[in-house]
Design an enzyme around this catalytic site. Structure first.
Site, PDB file in Angstrom:
ATOM      1  CG  ASP A 156      -1.851   1.151   1.284  1.00  0.00           C
ATOM      2  OD1 ASP A 156      -2.798   1.151   0.486  1.00  0.00           O
ATOM      3  OD2 ASP A 156      -1.639   2.059   2.108  1.00  0.00           O
ATOM      4  CD  GLU A 210      -2.351   2.152  -3.259  1.00  0.00           C
ATOM      5  OE1 GLU A 210      -3.557   2.426  -3.358  1.00  0.00           O
ATOM      6  OE2 GLU A 210      -1.717   2.258  -2.194  1.00  0.00           O
TER       7      GLU A 210
END
Length: 549
Positions: free
Chosen positions: A211, A280
């Site tokens: 993330d 990401e």
């Protein structure tokens, strides 16, 4: 590009991730077995057979770690503990074993750039400027007038600094103030982060979804970000009323020091055969950052938000893929058209009347691009965005920017397993309301309907697995006008022609000299046909064909 040999046993294939379809499970909303209204790990275990039957290759589980849930698990208080809301570590081990028995790989979210303010590291760090953890977070003195150290803004709105009276300093938070940023310039922080990753690799996870991975490092000089002209204040969730959009984010993320850390992370992963990292990436030039992060022995895959916007024009899709193909020298892309942070795709790209198979058509398109694919739970059902009233919202982002931006709860409502009042999700009160429009698309009813969106999704993924070019082949686009998009995957006798009409009227594509294809309509979607050197596509239809000879 030569194709990678794919093993017939997915769990013995170290290249399993190339061309894989990865199903994102948002645990809070997947299935609740203990009746508290929030999904849990036993609920995932209970329904893993359903996921395997979709024909996907892996699951990605959003955070289930110990957390005060200020950002619903993306604020981690203990990286090695399962939050009791979701179960315990034994539940995770059972989940992992069952997934592997079903032939599914398991990827987990790792949120490395920041922690919860309830993490023990932060509790220690904020106590003083001279303890073991004092330099584990990004601390800075106030300016002479008491204001924040620089002009950096939080993605969730407002200044990215919060005052801590115990230290008489500000700390950095690129997201919520409850999510303080770690100081990756400190080697002890990097070592501790890698040790937490090792814990899960040792348990047998097959991959990591990283993330906000480009947010790990900040500019050590704390230089101000330059202003951005009003015309350029666009991006995922960045409406002009969010001051985050007012800057070029040159200094609060995507720093060059991150490249060496990614190399360290990859070296760790390489000690676990078949383990992969998917990053990401959201930067000022995400496609260029994807290239940087996936070459020279860094991450295996990267994905950004270029196809998570409201623009689904052929020009945008084709231009994005072509630019990435020209930019990415070594890495492997991963595409997504929905996730837990953006409006659901059938609403975002399907405004107005659309046929029942529109959701399957969009899934077929993204699953035909070169790369791997992340599919968000509910895409296979064609779920639209849930329209929730303000008093039902849980997302702090939505509460802060209501009503111009309603937050992320509309894509996070629980999955509808049946038509009952609580949709078979829970025996209690669901943490978010389940709209009637979702119960009408429930899994139980769609299972029994051969023409359903669910079965259309399954059919396409099953068909896709039989065409190696769609898993690992190169991609080259044909000239086509809106709303038709066409491209060739692979080379020679393995090549596949793929074409899609995203409009409500028939469309055509000029094939030129290369018009000798053998149609393959096993995907089950409305199918086009070739007339001479022209491909004719029905409204919201597609065409797939193999190279002759």
């Amino acid at each position: 590009m030569s194709a990678v040999r794919i093993s017939s046993d997915p769990l013995r294939n170290d290249a399993w991730w190339r061309g894989a379809v990865i199903y994102q499970i948002y645990p809070r909303s997947f299935r609740d077995l203990d009746g508290d209204g929030v999904g849990d790990l036993p609920g995932i275990i209970d329904k893993l057979g359903y996921v395997a039957d979709l024909g996907v290759d892996a699951i990605w589980i959003s955070p289930f770690f110990k957390s005060p849930m200020a950002d619903f698990g993306y604020d981690i208080a203990d990286y090695r503990a399962v939050d009791p809301l979701f179960g315990d570590i034994d539940d995770f081990d059972r989940l992992l074993a069952k997934a592997h028995a079903l032939g599914l790989r398991v990827m987990i979210d790792q949120v490395l750039s920041h922690t919860s303010n309830e993490h023990e590291w932060f509790k220690r760090s904020r106590e003083s400027r001279d303890n073991e953890y004092s330099d584990w977070y990004v601390w800075a003195d106030a300016r002479e007038d008491g204001t924040a150290p620089n002009n950096w803004m939080s993605l969730f709105g407002g200044v990215a600094w919060r005052w801590e009276p115990r230290r008489q300093q500000y700390y950095l938070h690129n997201f919520l103030s409850a999510q303080p940023d770690l100081n990756f310039h400190n080697p002890a922080v990097r070592a501790a982060v890698l040790d937490n990753v090792r814990f899960w690799l040792d348990r047998g996870v097959d991959g990591l979804r990283l993330d906000a991975i480009n947010f790990c490092f900040h500019d050590a000089q704390l230089r101000d970000n330059p202003p951005k002209p009003a015309a350029q204040r666009v991006g995922r969730g960045f409406s002009p009323d969010n001051p985050y959009a007012f800057q070029y984010h040159h200094y609060n993320n995507t720093q060059p020091e991150n490249l060496a850390f990614l190399g360290e992370l990859r070296a760790l992963l390489d000690r676990y055969p078949g383990a992969v990292a998917l990053g990401e990436i959201s930067s000022e030039d995400s496609l260029a950052t994807m290239d940087d992060y996936t070459r020279d022995g860094r991450l295996h895959m990267g994905y950004s938000f270029e196809l998570l916007t409201e623009d689904y024009s052929v020009a945008h899709i084709r231009g994005t893929v072509q630019r990435l193909e020209a930019t990415m020298r070594e890495g492997w892309p991963c595409w997504a058209i929905s996730n837990h942070d953006v409006q659901r795709v059938v609403t975002r790209w399907g405004r107005g009347e659309r046929p029942a198979h529109f959701a399957t058509l969009l899934s077929a398109l993204v699953c035909s691009l070169r790369g791997s694919v992340c599919v968000y739970q509910g895409e296979e059902l064609g779920l639209p965005e849930a329209d929730l009233p303000f008093d039902a919202l849980q997302d702090p982002y939505g509460k802060a920017f209501w009503p111009t931006f309603k937050g992320r709860d509309g894509c996070r409502t629980p999955l509808p397993w049946d038509t009952s009042e609580r949709a078979g999700f829970t025996s209690g009160e669901p943490w978010l309301p389940i709209p009637a429009s979702h119960r009408a698309l429930d899994i139980a009813s769609q299972q029994d309907d051969p023409a359903s969106k669910l079965n259309g999704f399954r059919r396409f993924l099953s068909w896709r697995k039989h065409h190696a070019a769609l898993l690992d082949g190169a991609i080259g686009f044909l000239d086509s006008a809106e709303p038709a998009i066409a491209f060739v995957r692979g080379e020679g006798s393995q090549a596949m022609l793929m074409a899609f009409n995203l409009g409500d009227a028939p469309a055509s594509v000029e094939l030129g000299e290369r018009a000798d294809w053998i149609a393959d309509d096993g995907h089950g979607l409305p199918c086009g046909h070739i007339q001479g050197q022209r491909l004719i596509l029905p409204a919201y239809g597609m065409y797939a064909a193999r190279a002759r000879g």
